[in-house]
Motif scaffolding. Structure first.
Motif, PDB file in Angstrom:
ATOM      1  N   LYS A   1       0.860  -1.182   0.000  1.00 10.79           N
ATOM      2  CA  LYS A   1       0.000   0.000   0.000  1.00 10.79           C
ATOM      3  C   LYS A   1       0.893   1.228   0.000  1.00 10.79           C
ATOM      4  O   LYS A   1       2.110   1.115   0.154  1.00 10.79           O
ATOM      5  CB  LYS A   1      -0.872   0.000   1.261  1.00 10.79           C
ATOM      6  CG  LYS A   1      -1.884  -1.142   1.303  1.00 10.79           C
ATOM      7  CD  LYS A   1      -2.967  -0.829   2.308  1.00 10.79           C
ATOM      8  CE  LYS A   1      -4.197  -1.680   2.154  1.00 10.79           C
ATOM      9  NZ  LYS A   1      -4.071  -3.077   2.493  1.00 10.79           N
ATOM     10  N   SER A   2       0.281   2.409  -0.167  1.00 10.88           N
ATOM     11  CA  SER A   2       1.078   3.633  -0.090  1.00 10.88           C
ATOM     12  C   SER A   2       1.471   3.884   1.363  1.00 10.88           C
ATOM     13  O   SER A   2       0.957   3.228   2.272  1.00 10.88           O
ATOM     14  CB  SER A   2       0.282   4.831  -0.618  1.00 10.88           C
ATOM     15  OG  SER A   2      -0.570   5.316   0.402  1.00 10.88           O
TER      16      SER A   2
ATOM     17  N   LEU B   1       0.533   6.108   3.157  1.00 12.59           N
ATOM     18  CA  LEU B   1      -0.657   6.556   3.887  1.00 12.59           C
ATOM     19  C   LEU B   1      -1.688   5.435   4.004  1.00 12.59           C
ATOM     20  O   LEU B   1      -2.824   5.668   4.405  1.00 12.59           O
ATOM     21  CB  LEU B   1      -1.288   7.776   3.188  1.00 12.59           C
ATOM     22  CG  LEU B   1      -0.418   9.026   3.085  1.00 12.59           C
ATOM     23  CD1 LEU B   1      -1.151  10.131   2.323  1.00 12.59           C
ATOM     24  CD2 LEU B   1      -0.019   9.527   4.476  1.00 12.59           C
TER      25      LEU B   1
ATOM     26  N   TYR C   1     -11.772  12.732  -2.054  1.00 12.92           N
ATOM     27  CA  TYR C   1     -10.501  12.865  -1.340  1.00 12.92           C
ATOM     28  C   TYR C   1     -10.115  14.332  -1.243  1.00 12.92           C
ATOM     29  O   TYR C   1     -10.229  15.070  -2.221  1.00 12.92           O
ATOM     30  CB  TYR C   1      -9.382  12.145  -2.088  1.00 12.92           C
ATOM     31  CG  TYR C   1      -9.323  10.659  -1.825  1.00 12.92           C
ATOM     32  CD1 TYR C   1     -10.286   9.810  -2.341  1.00 12.92           C
ATOM     33  CD2 TYR C   1      -8.288  10.120  -1.076  1.00 12.92           C
ATOM     34  CE1 TYR C   1     -10.227   8.445  -2.113  1.00 12.92           C
ATOM     35  CE2 TYR C   1      -8.216   8.753  -0.840  1.00 12.92           C
ATOM     36  CZ  TYR C   1      -9.192   7.929  -1.367  1.00 12.92           C
ATOM     37  OH  TYR C   1      -9.122   6.575  -1.142  1.00 12.92           O
TER      38      TYR C   1
ATOM     39  N   GLU D   1      -2.974   3.722   1.504  1.00  9.86           N
ATOM     40  CA  GLU D   1      -3.932   3.697   0.394  1.00  9.86           C
ATOM     41  C   GLU D   1      -3.704   2.464  -0.488  1.00  9.86           C
ATOM     42  O   GLU D   1      -2.575   2.041  -0.709  1.00  9.86           O
ATOM     43  CB  GLU D   1      -3.754   4.946  -0.488  1.00  9.86           C
ATOM     44  CG  GLU D   1      -3.955   6.241   0.243  1.00  9.86           C
ATOM     45  CD  GLU D   1      -3.138   7.364  -0.398  1.00  9.86           C
ATOM     46  OE1 GLU D   1      -3.746   8.362  -0.790  1.00  9.86           O
ATOM     47  OE2 GLU D   1      -1.904   7.236  -0.512  1.00  9.86           O
ATOM     48  N   GLU D   2      -4.816   1.941  -1.027  1.00  6.20           N
ATOM     49  CA  GLU D   2      -4.754   0.835  -1.983  1.00  6.20           C
ATOM     50  C   GLU D   2      -4.104   1.304  -3.273  1.00  6.20           C
ATOM     51  O   GLU D   2      -4.293   2.452  -3.683  1.00  6.20           O
ATOM     52  CB  GLU D   2      -6.180   0.380  -2.350  1.00  6.20           C
ATOM     53  CG  GLU D   2      -7.009  -0.129  -1.202  1.00  6.20           C
ATOM     54  CD  GLU D   2      -6.621  -1.545  -0.799  1.00  6.20           C
ATOM     55  OE1 GLU D   2      -5.964  -2.229  -1.607  1.00  6.20           O
ATOM     56  OE2 GLU D   2      -6.966  -1.939   0.328  1.00  6.20           O
TER      57      GLU D   2
ATOM     58  N   ARG E   1       1.462   8.785  -5.124  1.00  8.68           N
ATOM     59  CA  ARG E   1       0.218   9.324  -5.673  1.00  8.68           C
ATOM     60  C   ARG E   1       0.557  10.115  -6.930  1.00  8.68           C
ATOM     61  O   ARG E   1       1.531  10.869  -6.923  1.00  8.68           O
ATOM     62  CB  ARG E   1      -0.468  10.260  -4.652  1.00  8.68           C
ATOM     63  CG  ARG E   1      -1.129   9.533  -3.500  1.00  8.68           C
ATOM     64  CD  ARG E   1      -1.527  10.479  -2.380  1.00  8.68           C
ATOM     65  NE  ARG E   1      -0.355  10.999  -1.668  1.00  8.68           N
ATOM     66  CZ  ARG E   1       0.397  10.302  -0.811  1.00  8.68           C
ATOM     67  NH1 ARG E   1       0.091   9.064  -0.528  1.00  8.68           N
ATOM     68  NH2 ARG E   1       1.460  10.852  -0.229  1.00  8.68           N
TER      69      ARG E   1
ATOM     70  N   ARG F   1      -1.106  12.998  -8.991  1.00  8.93           N
ATOM     71  CA  ARG F   1      -2.229  13.954  -8.909  1.00  8.93           C
ATOM     72  C   ARG F   1      -2.214  14.789 -10.178  1.00  8.93           C
ATOM     73  O   ARG F   1      -1.328  15.618 -10.379  1.00  8.93           O
ATOM     74  CB  ARG F   1      -2.057  14.811  -7.653  1.00  8.93           C
ATOM     75  CG  ARG F   1      -3.011  16.016  -7.518  1.00  8.93           C
ATOM     76  CD  ARG F   1      -4.464  15.617  -7.531  1.00  8.93           C
ATOM     77  NE  ARG F   1      -5.327  16.634  -6.919  1.00  8.93           N
ATOM     78  CZ  ARG F   1      -5.802  17.719  -7.567  1.00  8.93           C
ATOM     79  NH1 ARG F   1      -5.509  17.942  -8.829  1.00  8.93           N
ATOM     80  NH2 ARG F   1      -6.588  18.567  -6.910  1.00  8.93           N
TER      81      ARG F   1
ATOM     82  N   VAL G   1      -2.946   5.902  -7.202  1.00  7.35           N
ATOM     83  CA  VAL G   1      -1.761   5.475  -6.448  1.00  7.35           C
ATOM     84  C   VAL G   1      -1.063   4.429  -7.316  1.00  7.35           C
ATOM     85  O   VAL G   1      -1.656   3.407  -7.659  1.00  7.35           O
ATOM     86  CB  VAL G   1      -2.149   4.875  -5.081  1.00  7.35           C
ATOM     87  CG1 VAL G   1      -0.907   4.449  -4.318  1.00  7.35           C
ATOM     88  CG2 VAL G   1      -2.966   5.885  -4.278  1.00  7.35           C
TER      89      VAL G   1
ATOM     90  N   ASN H   1      -3.880   1.594  -7.268  1.00 10.37           N
ATOM     91  CA  ASN H   1      -4.795   1.480  -8.399  1.00 10.37           C
ATOM     92  C   ASN H   1      -4.438   0.234  -9.201  1.00 10.37           C
ATOM     93  O   ASN H   1      -3.300  -0.234  -9.169  1.00 10.37           O
ATOM     94  CB  ASN H   1      -4.724   2.721  -9.286  1.00 10.37           C
ATOM     95  CG  ASN H   1      -5.596   3.816  -8.725  1.00 10.37           C
ATOM     96  OD1 ASN H   1      -5.141   4.634  -7.932  1.00 10.37           O
ATOM     97  ND2 ASN H   1      -6.862   3.820  -9.104  1.00 10.37           N
TER      98      ASN H   1
ATOM     99  N   ARG I   1     -10.298  10.030  -6.779  1.00 15.28           N
ATOM    100  CA  ARG I   1      -9.356   8.903  -6.838  1.00 15.28           C
ATOM    101  C   ARG I   1      -9.946   7.832  -7.748  1.00 15.28           C
ATOM    102  O   ARG I   1     -10.988   7.259  -7.435  1.00 15.28           O
ATOM    103  CB  ARG I   1      -9.136   8.366  -5.404  1.00 15.28           C
ATOM    104  CG  ARG I   1      -8.249   7.137  -5.272  1.00 15.28           C
ATOM    105  CD  ARG I   1      -6.792   7.381  -5.630  1.00 15.28           C
ATOM    106  NE  ARG I   1      -6.169   8.562  -5.066  1.00 15.28           N
ATOM    107  CZ  ARG I   1      -5.618   8.656  -3.847  1.00 15.28           C
ATOM    108  NH1 ARG I   1      -5.618   7.610  -3.049  1.00 15.28           N
ATOM    109  NH2 ARG I   1      -5.058   9.783  -3.446  1.00 15.28           N
TER     110      ARG I   1
END
Ligand code: MTE
Length: 321
Positions: A65-66, A68, A296, A70-71, A137, A139, A147, A73, A288
């Motif tokens: 995961k990241s 943070l 988000y 996060e899952e 991430r 952005r 991610v 992508n 996201r």
């Protein structure tokens, strides 16, 4: 990234995830969930089909995961929803239209204020570096994000090798110009070609700044900027120039393609900043993928403040685009 202004109600279809992509991902997640037996088979069991081609994903990505939490992508999201205007402006165009692009063999020209300029074969650039998975991430300035597990090495490793002189204050990057393989380069209606980008020397030397040759531990697909692209995770995605053929060390701040195309909307620094709106939309929140909603909150410097805010001490971050 549309250049001309238009009504806010006029959301281009390219900015909405097509339902078939969304539904396809749901199906993939469901099947991946049911297919645990397959997943357990070994290092390359997690497969994902894109454009009829099955892509084997190394098993280490099952749990990553990241930072943070996060899952990641999916491989499908990352390789079918792209901005690579040389292949067209629709998000699906790069994956559909880049099949004829030839990323091998590849040479990068190193020029300007360096002791070791020259044409470097990509294999030669990669020989001494240590490749790493880097989960960042991405952005986009259009307010969507993903991610992504990139595979690459710090740009600083290459810079140190070519030995910039004291006159090297900025680094300028250039994408390949190959209209015969990149259909949108046959006209200059979309953007002026070749696509160019730049970084200040300290930004280029920052350990987060990465030269990428892969995604999910596998070769970078053409639509993602094969065979070599830049990732600067605290900046809007357009700084991440793809299919790089030239890296030049210069004294003055170089221009960059989106700034040239529309200086009222895009600048050189382009640091992710939730407090500075794009002239046509807020940057406070983001969508996201594959979600259709901006659920988000956008993070200052895309969540990398601790690592990079010192680069901009004394700069008015509201004034610099
Ligand atoms: N590089 C080139 N040469 N041409 C482009 O159109 N698009 C940029 C950047 N690099 C672009 C480019 C933009 S706007 C974004 S958001 C990212 O690539 C998208 O990278 P991805 O398609 O791998 O997600």
């Amino acid at each position: 990234m549309i250049i001309r202004s238009k009504k806010s109600s006029d959301i281009p279809s390219s900015e909405i995830t097509p339902p078939e992509v969304y539904l396809e991902r749901r199906r993939f997640i469901r099947e991946a969930g049911l297919g645990l037996a397959t997943l357990a088979l070994g290092s390359t069991a997690l497969s994902n089909e894109v454009a009829g081609q099955s892509q084997e994903i190394p098993a280490r990505f099952r749990t990553i995961k990241s930072e943070l939490g996060e899952e990641l992508n999916s491989y499908r999201d990352i390789t079918t929803y792209n901005n690579f205007y040389e292949f067209g402006t629709d998000k699906r165009d790069p994956s559909r239209n880049s099949g004829d692009f030839e990323p091998k063999p590849w040479t990068v020209s190193i020029e300007g204020h360096v002791n070791k300029p020259g044409n470097y074969k990509l294999d030669d650039i990669l020989a001494p570096v240590t490749m790493e998975d880097r989960i960042y991430r991405l952005r986009c300035v259009e307010a969507w994000s993903m991610v992504i597990p990139w595979y690459g090495f710090p740009l600083s490793a290459l810079i140190e090798r070519v030995e910039p002189t004291g006159n090297a204050k900025f680094v300028r990057f250039e994408t390949v110009y190959r209209p015969e393989q990149m259909p949108a380069q046959r006209t200059r209606v979309v953007l002026p070609w070749p696509y160019v980008e730049g970084l200040r020397m300290d930004e280029a030397m920052h350990p987060l700044t990465t030269l990428v040759t892969g995604v999910y531990g596998t070769e970078l697909p053409n639509q993602n900027g094969a065979p070599l692209r830049l990732i600067v995770p605290w900046k809007y995605g357009f700084k991440g120039i793809k299919s790089i053929v030239k890296i030049e060390f210069v004294e003055r701040m170089p221009t960059n393609t989106w700034k040239m195309a529309n200086p009222f909307e895009y600048g050189f620094y382009s640091n992710v900043n939730p407090e500075v709106s794009h002239p046509r939309w807020s940057q406070a929140r983001e969508r996201r993928l594959p979600s259709l909603f901006k659920s988000y909150e956008t993070l200052m410097f895309n969540g990398y403040s601790e690592e990079v805010s010192h680069l901009y001490t004394g700069m008015d971050l509201h004034r610099w685009k």
